[in-house]
Motif scaffolding. Structure first.
Motif, PDB file in Angstrom:
ATOM      1  N   ASP A  33       0.843  -1.197   0.000  1.00  0.00           N
ATOM      2  CA  ASP A  33       0.000   0.000   0.000  1.00  0.00           C
ATOM      3  C   ASP A  33       0.880   1.251   0.000  1.00  0.00           C
ATOM      4  O   ASP A  33       2.112   1.165  -0.037  1.00  0.00           O
ATOM      5  N   GLU A  34       0.255   2.418   0.035  1.00  0.00           N
ATOM      6  CA  GLU A  34       0.996   3.676  -0.059  1.00  0.00           C
ATOM      7  C   GLU A  34       1.948   3.897   1.115  1.00  0.00           C
ATOM      8  O   GLU A  34       2.883   4.684   1.022  1.00  0.00           O
ATOM      9  N   GLU A  35       1.743   3.178   2.224  1.00  0.00           N
ATOM     10  CA  GLU A  35       2.638   3.295   3.379  1.00  0.00           C
ATOM     11  C   GLU A  35       3.719   2.217   3.385  1.00  0.00           C
ATOM     12  O   GLU A  35       4.505   2.122   4.326  1.00  0.00           O
TER      13      GLU A  35
END
Length: 183
Positions: A33-35
């Motif tokens: 994911d974006e993290e």
């Protein structure tokens, strides 16, 4: 008559073993994911109600642990095989508390760490003290598969990266959980 019964019993045993071994998820793959946290392409949604009914209130033990690589694959070998110093974790969930039990054989010492927890059903993520602990992939009949944050990996001196495991967990029996909680 006895040989027919033995044949049927042997055949049923064979089918049971085949069914269990075919449930291994060697085709599992992950994206990030974006993290930078791994997500499974095969995740089932676990609602708050399902979490409370099947996961919270139980003890869980890692039975298989695989390191997830940065390309989305995972190591097919168990992370803890031939490892000295640490091992799979065990933990109990009760209400809004997660208690993790660590066994460090190089000391030898047992660690107990109780932290506050919360579950976010929108991402299937269990947080301990506000940090990701588990991202649940699936729960089925006393077994759970999840992504576990394990800490930081320092394989190269100048670079560290988050270390995530793909774990299979078994729900403990009541007696196992009581023994563990007596530490």
């Amino acid at each position: 008559m006895g040989s027919v019964k033995n044949f049927i019993l042997s055949f049923c045993t064979f089918l049971a073993i085949a069914a269990v071994t075919s449930c291994s998820n060697e085709e599992e793959s992950f994206f990030f994911d974006e993290e930078g946290v791994p997500m499974s392409v095969n995740s089932q949604r676990v609602s708050e109600e399902q979490f409370e009914a099947t996961i919270n209130g139980a003890g869980w033990v890692e039975t298989v642990t695989h390191e997830i690589f940065s390309n989305g694959d995972f190591d097919k070998r168990d992370y803890w095989d031939d490892m000295e110093g640490g091992g799979p974790s065990r933990f109990c969930l009760k209400g809004d508390t997660i208690t993790e039990y660590l066994f460090l054989d190089f000391l030898p010492k047992t660690g107990v760490n109780a932290r506050s927890m919360r579950y976010d059903a929108s991402t299937n993520t269990l947080y301990a003290d506000g940090k990701m602990f588990l991202r649940i992939i699936s729960v089925n009949g006393g077994w759970m598969q999840a992504i576990k944050f394990a800490g930081l990996s320092y394989k190269q001196r100048s670079k560290s990266r988050a270390l995530y495991f793909y774990v299979t967990l078994r729900r403990m029996s009541d007696d196992e959980r009581k023994d563990l909680e007596s530490f």
